[in-house]
Design a protein around this motif. Structure first.
Motif, short mmCIF file in Angstrom:
data_model
loop_
_atom_site.label_atom_id
_atom_site.label_comp_id
_atom_site.label_asym_id
_atom_site.label_seq_id
_atom_site.Cartn_x
_atom_site.Cartn_y
_atom_site.Cartn_z
N TYR A 130 33.76 83.73 -21.51
CA TYR A 130 34.06 82.70 -20.51
C TYR A 130 32.90 81.76 -20.17
O TYR A 130 33.13 80.67 -19.70
N LEU A 131 31.67 82.16 -20.32
CA LEU A 131 30.57 81.37 -19.80
C LEU A 131 29.75 80.64 -20.86
O LEU A 131 29.00 79.72 -20.51
N LEU A 132 29.86 81.02 -22.09
CA LEU A 132 28.98 80.47 -23.11
C LEU A 132 29.35 79.06 -23.53
O LEU A 132 28.48 78.21 -23.73
N PHE A 133 30.64 78.76 -23.61
CA PHE A 133 31.09 77.46 -24.09
C PHE A 133 31.81 76.71 -22.98
O PHE A 133 32.48 77.30 -22.14
N LYS A 134 31.69 75.36 -23.01
CA LYS A 134 32.23 74.52 -21.95
C LYS A 134 33.76 74.63 -21.84
O LYS A 134 34.29 74.72 -20.73
N GLU A 135 34.46 74.65 -22.97
CA GLU A 135 35.92 74.72 -22.93
C GLU A 135 36.39 76.02 -22.27
O GLU A 135 37.35 76.04 -21.52
N ARG A 136 35.70 77.08 -22.56
CA ARG A 136 36.07 78.38 -21.99
C ARG A 136 35.71 78.46 -20.52
O ARG A 136 36.39 79.15 -19.76
N ARG A 137 34.63 77.78 -20.10
CA ARG A 137 34.31 77.72 -18.66
C ARG A 137 35.41 76.99 -17.91
O ARG A 137 35.80 77.40 -16.81
N GLU A 138 35.92 75.91 -18.49
CA GLU A 138 37.03 75.18 -17.86
C GLU A 138 38.28 76.05 -17.80
O GLU A 138 39.01 76.03 -16.81
N GLU A 139 38.52 76.83 -18.84
CA GLU A 139 39.65 77.75 -18.85
C GLU A 139 39.50 78.80 -17.73
O GLU A 139 40.48 79.11 -17.04
N LEU A 140 38.30 79.30 -17.55
CA LEU A 140 38.05 80.26 -16.48
C LEU A 140 38.28 79.62 -15.11
O LEU A 140 38.90 80.24 -14.23
N ALA A 141 37.83 78.39 -14.92
CA ALA A 141 38.03 77.71 -13.64
C ALA A 141 39.53 77.51 -13.38
O ALA A 141 39.99 77.69 -12.24
N ASP A 142 40.30 77.17 -14.42
CA ASP A 142 41.75 77.02 -14.26
C ASP A 142 42.41 78.35 -13.91
O ASP A 142 43.29 78.41 -13.05
N ASP A 143 41.97 79.43 -14.56
CA ASP A 143 42.51 80.75 -14.25
C ASP A 143 42.22 81.16 -12.81
O ASP A 143 43.07 81.72 -12.12
N VAL A 144 41.01 80.86 -12.34
CA VAL A 144 40.64 81.20 -10.97
C VAL A 144 41.46 80.39 -9.97
O VAL A 144 41.95 80.93 -8.97
N GLU A 145 41.66 79.11 -10.26
CA GLU A 145 42.47 78.27 -9.36
C GLU A 145 43.92 78.75 -9.31
O GLU A 145 44.52 78.80 -8.24
N ALA A 152 47.48 82.82 -2.36
CA ALA A 152 47.80 82.07 -1.12
C ALA A 152 49.28 81.77 -1.00
O ALA A 152 49.75 81.45 0.09
N GLY A 153 50.01 81.85 -2.09
CA GLY A 153 51.44 81.59 -2.05
C GLY A 153 51.80 80.12 -2.11
O GLY A 153 52.89 79.74 -1.75
N THR A 154 50.88 79.29 -2.58
CA THR A 154 51.15 77.86 -2.65
C THR A 154 51.56 77.41 -4.04
O THR A 154 51.78 76.24 -4.27
N GLU A 155 51.66 78.35 -4.98
CA GLU A 155 52.01 77.98 -6.35
C GLU A 155 53.51 77.74 -6.43
O GLU A 155 54.32 78.54 -5.97
N ALA A 156 53.90 76.63 -7.04
CA ALA A 156 55.32 76.30 -7.18
C ALA A 156 55.89 77.15 -8.30
O ALA A 156 55.32 77.26 -9.38
N GLU A 157 57.05 77.76 -8.03
CA GLU A 157 57.65 78.63 -9.03
C GLU A 157 58.80 77.94 -9.72
O GLU A 157 59.49 77.13 -9.29
#
Length: 157
Positions: A130-145, A152-157
């Motif tokens: 997750y941390l070595l390459f930029k694309e994978r860091r962005e993927e990690l940030a998307d997963d965390v969001e 929080a229950g704000t995700e649209a289903e």
């Protein structure tokens, strides 16, 4: 001057003698005196060294009052207070139980070192994944969001 048998024997006879102090050194010089407290408070820092500066900024007091008011409003909005207290109690018991398990594992002779190696290996994998390459860091940030939204229950289903 006082002499000892050892100093006389080392110098080869009664004629050669080493001067030795007649009085022994006081005990406080040889060994540091320690006051043993039943609570072990002899090594704690003195509170007089800590200093606080008062300020006239009222935002911290206001935010504290807002926090308490917000918590009271949320607690009043809860319908099943007994369920919340049961979950909170269960969480406390789970943390205590996991602490007991970790303590038991730590007391085994070889297992803590193996667990350290497993943790080190997982950390290395996580950095590579997750941390070595930029694309994978962005993927990690998307997963965390997405995880934050689902919690929080704000995700649209």
């Amino acid at each position: 001057m006082a002499t000892t048998a050892c100093s006389t024997a080392l110098l080869g006879g009664a004629g050669a003698r080493l001067p030795v102090r007649a009085a022994a050194a006081p005990r406080s010089v040889l060994l540091p005196r320690r006051n043993f407290s039943p609570l072990g408070l002899q090594d704690t820092p003195r509170l007089s060294l800590l200093r606080a500066k008062a300020s006239s900024d009222d935002t911290s007091a206001a935010s504290g009052d807002e926090l308490v008011d917000d918590l009271k409003a949320k607690w009043d909005a809860v319908e099943n207070k007994s369920t919340v207290l049961t979950y909170a109690g269960g969480a406390i018991v789970a943390v205590w139980f996991s602490s007991v398990i970790v303590g038991a594992i730590n007391s085994l002779p070889l297992l803590p070192k193996i667990m350290e190696l497993v943790g080190l290996g997982y950390s290395g994998w996580f950095v590579y994944r997750y941390l070595l390459f930029k694309e994978r860091r962005e993927e990690l940030a998307d997963d965390v969001e997405s995880l934050k939204k689902s919690i929080a229950g704000t995700e649209a289903e």
